[in-house]
Design an enzyme around this catalytic site. Sequence first.
Site, short mmCIF file in Angstrom:
data_model
loop_
_atom_site.label_atom_id
_atom_site.label_comp_id
_atom_site.label_asym_id
_atom_site.label_seq_id
_atom_site.Cartn_x
_atom_site.Cartn_y
_atom_site.Cartn_z
N GLY B 53 0.82 -1.19 0.00
CA GLY B 53 0.00 0.00 0.00
C GLY B 53 0.86 1.25 0.00
O GLY B 53 1.95 1.26 0.56
N SER B 54 0.37 2.32 -0.64
CA SER B 54 1.07 3.59 -0.56
C SER B 54 0.84 4.22 0.82
O SER B 54 0.03 3.73 1.61
CB SER B 54 0.58 4.54 -1.66
OG SER B 54 0.98 4.08 -2.93
N GLY B 55 1.57 5.29 1.09
CA GLY B 55 1.44 5.95 2.39
C GLY B 55 2.61 5.66 3.32
O GLY B 55 2.63 6.16 4.45
N HIS B 56 3.56 4.83 2.84
CA HIS B 56 4.74 4.52 3.65
C HIS B 56 6.00 5.10 3.04
O HIS B 56 7.12 4.65 3.34
CB HIS B 56 4.89 3.00 3.78
CG HIS B 56 3.67 2.31 4.27
ND1 HIS B 56 3.09 2.60 5.48
CD2 HIS B 56 2.88 1.36 3.70
CE1 HIS B 56 2.01 1.84 5.65
NE2 HIS B 56 1.86 1.09 4.58
N HIS B 218 -0.10 1.14 9.82
CA HIS B 218 -1.37 1.64 9.31
C HIS B 218 -2.22 2.15 10.48
O HIS B 218 -3.42 2.36 10.34
CB HIS B 218 -2.15 0.55 8.58
CG HIS B 218 -1.33 -0.19 7.59
ND1 HIS B 218 -0.59 -1.31 7.92
CD2 HIS B 218 -1.10 0.04 6.27
CE1 HIS B 218 0.04 -1.75 6.83
NE2 HIS B 218 -0.24 -0.95 5.83
#
Lengths: 332, 332
Positions: B53-56, B218
């Site tokens: 997932g993106s966001g890291h 997350h």
Amino acid sequence: MKKFINHPDAVVREALVGLAAAHPELRVDLEQQIVVRADAPRAGKVGLISGGGSGHEPLHAGFVGLGMLDAACPGEVFTSPVPDQILAAGKAVDGGAGVVHIVKNYTGDVMNFQLAAELSADEGIEVHSVLVDDDVAVEDSTWTAGRRGTGATMLVEKIAGALAEEGGDAASVAALGTRVNEASASFAIALSPCTTPAAGRPGFELGEDEMEVGVGIHGEPGRRREKLLPARDIATMTLEAILAAKPVAAGEDAIVLMNGLGATPLIELYLLYGEFAGLLESAGVRIARNLVGNFVTSLDMAGMSLTICRADPELLRLWDAPVRTPALRWGV
Amino acid sequence: MKKFINHPDAVVREALVGLAAAHPELRVDLEQQIVVRADAPRAGKVGLISGGGSGHEPLHAGFVGLGMLDAACPGEVFTSPVPDQILAAGKAVDGGAGVVHIVKNYTGDVMNFQLAAELSADEGIEVHSVLVDDDVAVEDSTWTAGRRGTGATMLVEKIAGALAEEGGDAASVAALGTRVNEASASFAIALSPCTTPAAGRPGFELGEDEMEVGVGIHGEPGRRREKLLPARDIATMTLEAILAAKPVAAGEDAIVLMNGLGATPLIELYLLYGEFAGLLESAGVRIARNLVGNFVTSLDMAGMSLTICRADPELLRLWDAPVRTPALRWGV
């Protein structure tokens, strides 16, 4: 206030303990509160010194090393370093060729670096100075007469640092630093305030749907406060402000620094960079070099600044020269 | 929610546009949503592929380049990439020597990488996999069976990437990645939640004086919520959790990753690093290499994670090998 600290008064000193542990290639003098390249002083090399209030990391200590600064003088958070500290840095790095002070334009910094320059001269150290005042948002501000010094500081440190590394004399290194500053303009937008450890509460307030347009790196007011806009409108507004103050013509090269102020995720900085790149391409400006990340920050402020430096082949060559510091490294 | 975006649905795609503009040395395929080294595929070189997932960010796309990943597959924010995306990455980087998938242990990622491995095999691509599950905070979690994969992912990518660069075969590269994961343990503490663009509100709530101990990247719950403590107590608690799960003996070497989760200022990360360095020195553990900064993040979460990898001379040699990616670069 929620921070990873032990006591507000000990933050800067304890962070320097960590810096020393992480980077044995630097010499951290906790008593003088200065950070110095381990190989300083080097005979015949001009010593590059910068400093300012802490809270803008990695600026300045994160830029000490080969090809950039010889020493950094971190003050307390958002507080200028004191003259004795800057003098100690001069003594630590002067290899007989003099030193260059890189000073962000804030009243306290200007005064203390000036005093340090006089003290250094008394000790036989030749001092030249570069004043950085790239922030085009406002003419005078909370802590400045004239424009504030922000993102261009790291460009000055990188490019002047490269010239110093290859043997430039103090006057030439300072003149080059001044030239980089004059070629650079910055503009910042905040989505949230920041909180200093000493104050323990945010430095200003912003509504749930507001942004501060033209904010300073200590949370100083900008041009106005307005409703949050989509990224592409923010990019347009930012670029217009920069190019109105310091035009870059179609066909010219630029170094672009897409900088986060601390709490803004990298995914947003890249999204913004895409907007700026598109606008600059439309204007015919060539982004010759770029950096995207957190380089000149304001503690935990959510926000961004854009810095554009009009570049020529000499600046680009020095930009590309090897650099090895905690926060910027290439070619080595 | 205040973010520099245009529309929540467009964040990942538009950030990739910016990534492509900033890094011409990468090939960004917006249709397939993959980021690939411009020189891929290279005949005879194992292709290293990761994603999630993106966001890291900078994980994973920021680690594509010489000496690290050959391709990254960014999913939507906090959402696994789809099998077709991972298959496309495999086709783009397989130079006949097969590919290695580096997969963080979350149910969606594990399932989609497994499906992609089967699709790739159907296309004649040899696939090996490394499962990363270094987070010792909890045994099972919101989106995992078993431990979560966090900070060690970048260590696996760096060290396995170096072996792939110097010609290791797929089985050896995967075995090495697994060895790095087994030698690594991570633990994270959050001071604030994060907000995804799609949700528009924080993923959880924390009191004004609370921290989440053992948080996931997350925002998954950790071991407990408790009152905020001084940095030195947080460091002690974190290190005890890590060493209880994966001991490092006195006299052994370690690679230490002092990682910010997104909104924590660098000055606090260095302060924490100083605490950890002191504790590890007292325990007789030698920090052979370290990194301090934001590498495996959780959007705008304030917080930190520590990763410790027990290292031997081979791991250190591969750690030191040249790397040239947007977010990690040395030796070149």
